[in-house]
Design a protein around this motif. Sequence first.
Motif, PDB file in Angstrom:
ATOM      1  N   ALA A 156       0.808  -1.080  -0.061  1.00 36.96           N
ATOM      2  CA  ALA A 156      -0.012  -0.067   0.011  1.00 36.96           C
ATOM      3  C   ALA A 156       0.802   1.203  -0.064  1.00 36.96           C
ATOM      4  O   ALA A 156       0.761   2.278  -0.671  1.00 36.96           O
ATOM      5  N   GLY A 157       2.024   1.320   0.801  1.00 44.12           N
ATOM      6  CA  GLY A 157       2.614   2.472   0.926  1.00 44.12           C
ATOM      7  C   GLY A 157       3.520   2.867  -0.126  1.00 44.12           C
ATOM      8  O   GLY A 157       3.630   3.708  -0.696  1.00 44.12           O
ATOM      9  N   LEU A 158       4.063   1.790  -0.950  1.00 45.33           N
ATOM     10  CA  LEU A 158       4.932   1.872  -2.421  1.00 45.33           C
ATOM     11  C   LEU A 158       3.825   2.365  -3.230  1.00 45.33           C
ATOM     12  O   LEU A 158       4.259   3.169  -4.071  1.00 45.33           O
ATOM     13  N   CYS A 159       2.687   1.810  -3.327  1.00 43.09           N
ATOM     14  CA  CYS A 159       1.863   2.180  -4.545  1.00 43.09           C
ATOM     15  C   CYS A 159       1.629   3.506  -4.397  1.00 43.09           C
ATOM     16  O   CYS A 159       1.549   4.270  -5.377  1.00 43.09           O
ATOM     17  N   CYS A 160       0.954   4.003  -3.168  1.00 38.72           N
ATOM     18  CA  CYS A 160       0.716   5.481  -2.812  1.00 38.72           C
ATOM     19  C   CYS A 160       1.517   6.405  -3.040  1.00 38.72           C
ATOM     20  O   CYS A 160       1.513   7.558  -3.771  1.00 38.72           O
ATOM     21  N   ALA A 161       2.963   5.968  -2.662  1.00 43.06           N
ATOM     22  CA  ALA A 161       4.194   6.826  -2.848  1.00 43.06           C
ATOM     23  C   ALA A 161       4.242   7.084  -4.409  1.00 43.06           C
ATOM     24  O   ALA A 161       4.590   8.034  -5.078  1.00 43.06           O
ATOM     25  N   GLY A 162       4.468   5.937  -5.203  1.00 42.21           N
ATOM     26  CA  GLY A 162       4.582   6.108  -6.741  1.00 42.21           C
ATOM     27  C   GLY A 162       3.341   7.005  -7.121  1.00 42.21           C
ATOM     28  O   GLY A 162       3.827   7.809  -8.207  1.00 42.21           O
ATOM     29  N   GLU A 163       2.199   6.858  -6.800  1.00 40.04           N
ATOM     30  CA  GLU A 163       1.099   7.576  -7.660  1.00 40.04           C
ATOM     31  C   GLU A 163       1.342   8.948  -7.128  1.00 40.04           C
ATOM     32  O   GLU A 163       1.149   9.952  -8.019  1.00 40.04           O
ATOM     33  N   SER A 233       1.767  17.890   4.072  1.00 38.80           N
ATOM     34  CA  SER A 233       0.375  18.413   3.944  1.00 38.80           C
ATOM     35  C   SER A 233      -0.703  17.399   4.042  1.00 38.80           C
ATOM     36  O   SER A 233      -1.647  17.832   4.016  1.00 38.80           O
ATOM     37  N   ALA A 234       0.095  15.939   4.052  1.00 34.73           N
ATOM     38  CA  ALA A 234      -1.135  15.046   4.188  1.00 34.73           C
ATOM     39  C   ALA A 234      -0.198  13.593   4.586  1.00 34.73           C
ATOM     40  O   ALA A 234       0.976  13.715   4.442  1.00 34.73           O
ATOM     41  N   VAL A 235      -0.685  12.743   5.073  1.00 37.01           N
ATOM     42  CA  VAL A 235      -0.198  11.732   5.533  1.00 37.01           C
ATOM     43  C   VAL A 235      -1.139  10.470   5.185  1.00 37.01           C
ATOM     44  O   VAL A 235      -2.183  10.370   5.077  1.00 37.01           O
ATOM     45  N   PHE A 236      -0.317   9.360   4.653  1.00 41.08           N
ATOM     46  CA  PHE A 236      -1.033   7.910   4.430  1.00 41.08           C
ATOM     47  C   PHE A 236      -0.323   7.002   5.176  1.00 41.08           C
ATOM     48  O   PHE A 236       0.766   6.809   5.238  1.00 41.08           O
ATOM     49  N   THR A 434      -9.349   9.071   6.908  1.00 37.00           N
ATOM     50  CA  THR A 434      -9.460   8.647   8.065  1.00 37.00           C
ATOM     51  C   THR A 434     -10.535   9.674   8.998  1.00 37.00           C
ATOM     52  O   THR A 434     -10.744  10.633   8.166  1.00 37.00           O
ATOM     53  N   SER A 435     -10.694   9.476  10.079  1.00 37.87           N
ATOM     54  CA  SER A 435     -11.479  10.401  11.014  1.00 37.87           C
ATOM     55  C   SER A 435     -10.653  11.756  11.172  1.00 37.87           C
ATOM     56  O   SER A 435     -11.416  12.703  11.525  1.00 37.87           O
ATOM     57  N   LEU A 436      -9.436  11.655  10.974  1.00 36.29           N
ATOM     58  CA  LEU A 436      -8.760  12.903  10.772  1.00 36.29           C
ATOM     59  C   LEU A 436      -8.219  13.432   9.599  1.00 36.29           C
ATOM     60  O   LEU A 436      -8.176  12.761   8.740  1.00 36.29           O
ATOM     61  N   LYS A 437      -8.698  14.849   9.404  1.00 37.27           N
ATOM     62  CA  LYS A 437      -8.472  15.610   8.401  1.00 37.27           C
ATOM     63  C   LYS A 437      -7.046  15.252   7.647  1.00 37.27           C
ATOM     64  O   LYS A 437      -5.925  15.609   8.406  1.00 37.27           O
ATOM     65  N   ASN A 438      -7.192  15.089   6.396  1.00 38.15           N
ATOM     66  CA  ASN A 438      -5.884  14.860   5.574  1.00 38.15           C
ATOM     67  C   ASN A 438      -4.881  13.768   6.142  1.00 38.15           C
ATOM     68  O   ASN A 438      -3.770  13.514   5.660  1.00 38.15           O
ATOM     69  N   VAL A 439      -5.431  12.810   6.859  1.00 44.18           N
ATOM     70  CA  VAL A 439      -4.858  11.639   7.239  1.00 44.18           C
ATOM     71  C   VAL A 439      -5.698  10.218   6.459  1.00 44.18           C
ATOM     72  O   VAL A 439      -6.842  10.221   6.641  1.00 44.18           O
ATOM     73  N   PHE A 440      -5.024   9.869   5.559  1.00 43.69           N
ATOM     74  CA  PHE A 440      -5.484   8.725   4.870  1.00 43.69           C
ATOM     75  C   PHE A 440      -4.901   7.374   4.999  1.00 43.69           C
ATOM     76  O   PHE A 440      -3.856   7.179   5.726  1.00 43.69           O
ATOM     77  N   ALA A 441      -5.472   6.402   4.780  1.00 43.86           N
ATOM     78  CA  ALA A 441      -5.029   5.079   4.931  1.00 43.86           C
ATOM     79  C   ALA A 441      -5.552   3.862   4.110  1.00 43.86           C
ATOM     80  O   ALA A 441      -6.396   4.093   3.251  1.00 43.86           O
ATOM     81  N   GLY A 442      -4.865   2.854   3.791  1.00 43.19           N
ATOM     82  CA  GLY A 442      -5.103   1.721   3.052  1.00 43.19           C
ATOM     83  C   GLY A 442      -4.423   0.567   3.324  1.00 43.19           C
ATOM     84  O   GLY A 442      -3.257   0.414   3.984  1.00 43.19           O
ATOM     85  N   GLY A 443      -4.674  -0.647   2.770  1.00 49.38           N
ATOM     86  CA  GLY A 443      -3.811  -1.942   2.967  1.00 49.38           C
ATOM     87  C   GLY A 443      -4.472  -2.489   4.137  1.00 49.38           C
ATOM     88  O   GLY A 443      -5.525  -2.266   4.350  1.00 49.38           O
ATOM     89  N   ASP A 444      -3.659  -3.464   4.823  1.00 47.51           N
ATOM     90  CA  ASP A 444      -4.110  -4.483   5.790  1.00 47.51           C
ATOM     91  C   ASP A 444      -4.716  -3.597   6.921  1.00 47.51           C
ATOM     92  O   ASP A 444      -5.307  -4.265   7.757  1.00 47.51           O
ATOM     93  N   ILE A 445      -4.271  -2.372   7.103  1.00 46.92           N
ATOM     94  CA  ILE A 445      -4.670  -1.644   8.522  1.00 46.92           C
ATOM     95  C   ILE A 445      -6.082  -1.285   8.213  1.00 46.92           C
ATOM     96  O   ILE A 445      -6.606  -0.649   9.362  1.00 46.92           O
ATOM     97  N   ALA A 462      -6.682   6.365  -2.202  1.00 42.60           N
ATOM     98  CA  ALA A 462      -6.227   7.528  -1.171  1.00 42.60           C
ATOM     99  C   ALA A 462      -5.261   8.282  -2.067  1.00 42.60           C
ATOM    100  O   ALA A 462      -5.410   9.744  -1.865  1.00 42.60           O
ATOM    101  N   ALA A 463      -4.645   7.811  -2.953  1.00 40.38           N
ATOM    102  CA  ALA A 463      -3.589   8.857  -3.604  1.00 40.38           C
ATOM    103  C   ALA A 463      -4.320   9.931  -4.400  1.00 40.38           C
ATOM    104  O   ALA A 463      -4.045  11.137  -4.589  1.00 40.38           O
ATOM    105  N   ARG A 464      -5.432   9.229  -5.237  1.00 42.82           N
ATOM    106  CA  ARG A 464      -6.368  10.413  -5.987  1.00 42.82           C
ATOM    107  C   ARG A 464      -6.977  11.446  -5.211  1.00 42.82           C
ATOM    108  O   ARG A 464      -7.091  12.558  -5.362  1.00 42.82           O
ATOM    109  N   SER A 465      -7.369  10.882  -3.947  1.00 38.52           N
ATOM    110  CA  SER A 465      -8.007  11.850  -3.033  1.00 38.52           C
ATOM    111  C   SER A 465      -7.080  12.828  -2.520  1.00 38.52           C
ATOM    112  O   SER A 465      -7.433  13.946  -2.097  1.00 38.52           O
ATOM    113  N   ILE A 466      -5.850  12.365  -2.147  1.00 36.43           N
ATOM    114  CA  ILE A 466      -4.993  13.229  -1.711  1.00 36.43           C
ATOM    115  C   ILE A 466      -4.510  14.475  -2.660  1.00 36.43           C
ATOM    116  O   ILE A 466      -4.432  15.572  -2.422  1.00 36.43           O
TER     117      ILE A 466
END
Length: 473
Positions: A156-163, A233-236, A434-445, A462-466
């Motif tokens: 998930a992290g690698l994919c989001c980073a690449g996007e 500016s955001a966290v995944f 997530t419930s926190l603004k500008n914090v997104f999540a994906g994958g097994d978590i 998530a990357a599209r949303s960011i």
Amino acid sequence: MKKNPVKALEVEAAKRVENFGEVVSGYNEQDALSEASRCLQCKNPACTSGCPVGIDIKKFIYQITQKDYAQAYFTIREKNNFPSLCGRICPAEYQCRKACVLTKKGQPYASSESININFLERFVGDYGMKNNLEVPVNKDTRLSKFKVAVVGSGPAGLCCAGELARNGIGVVVLEGLHKTGGVLRYGIPPFRLPRDILDFEINYLKKLGVEFITNFIVGKARTLDELFSEKYSAVFLGLGAGIPSFLGIPGENLCNIYSANEFLTRVNLMSAFEFPHAHTPVSIGKHVVVIGGGNTAMDAARVALRLQKINSVPADTTVVYRRTEVEMPARRLEIEHAREEGIKFEFLVKPEGFCGDEASLVRRLTASRCELGEPDASGRRRPVEIPNSGFATDCDLAVVAIGLKANSILTNVTPGLKTDKYGDVVVDKETMETSLKNVFAGGDIVGGEGTVIEAMGMAKSAARSIVNRLLQR
């Protein structure tokens, strides 16, 4: 005339169990052309709907038939960041291949007649890698002023980073371990995913400008608030699921009983199979029992068997599963490979306890026979213990592979980050926020253990949303 499926080349079982080299050699050009020619080029291809990231499967297979391998590579990369990787480890028989029109409806997994989409994807991915094909990148200059933190370097992290990087955003990946790759490195053995393939994909992200920082545990080294104070500016959150589940039966604390997580991490990440040349040891039993029915259980069993062979220990490795083979969530290919290599299977068996010796070393597993009852919440028939069916079997090393749970290091120190009863992070399924603004999540978590390609699907959303959020600033 009906064409038969083309089987991928494999190293014969007797040779492959003596080392950790790759088992499946994949398709050569002629194999790929023959298999691609079997595709019916359906008007409405169901296979694409079976792919979590929506690869245009019909199109890239047609491009293979035209020997236009470069364009096939670019077609795949429009949706999938890591074709060589996914072509090796994706459970295609439960996803795109199952949706193939050549698989009869109602089957729990793909039939042998369905197109071997994963091997064709691997062929194209490897072609692109060998020929250093670079996907065109159109970075948006409006996004260059932003920086995003990606927590975790698994799929998930690698994919989001690449996007994000392809869109021109500065990306820093924060990894808790000393090497990048997450579960792709510590969980999956090199005989399924060679490390040079994984390293190639990570190095590609570095070329895009992604920065990796290892030995950095978010929640310890920095809180989310501190990351935002550092102008992110955001966290995944691609934290994965790193806490093993256990059986909760007597004797489970005896020595030489591993969680699959520890066992595979010692071997895959820390090279215990090379001990003492590598500094990490791992126990090797004469009678190994692996408990579980998923891909992790297959990996653990096949690793244990190789350790026995390499160290000249008589091979005796058994997988114990409480349902039947039909219900096993593991890939059919991995089950087939395990059986070819000499691993035994005991189905409809429920572990009851472990017995040890005076040195607190495990020596036996006690268990009961089961039969299948009514379906449970998972939709699979529930195993029901058969009265008076108890038995014992030799076991001097056990690996418990019954799933992983969310690690709470970050969530426990992050007020306002909503989690469910399992400790998984709750997100908006459309935006992955997530419930926190500008914090997104994906994958097994998010929602528990899933597949690599499912994690990537969430990461892309998530990357599209960011990107959209940052463009609004």
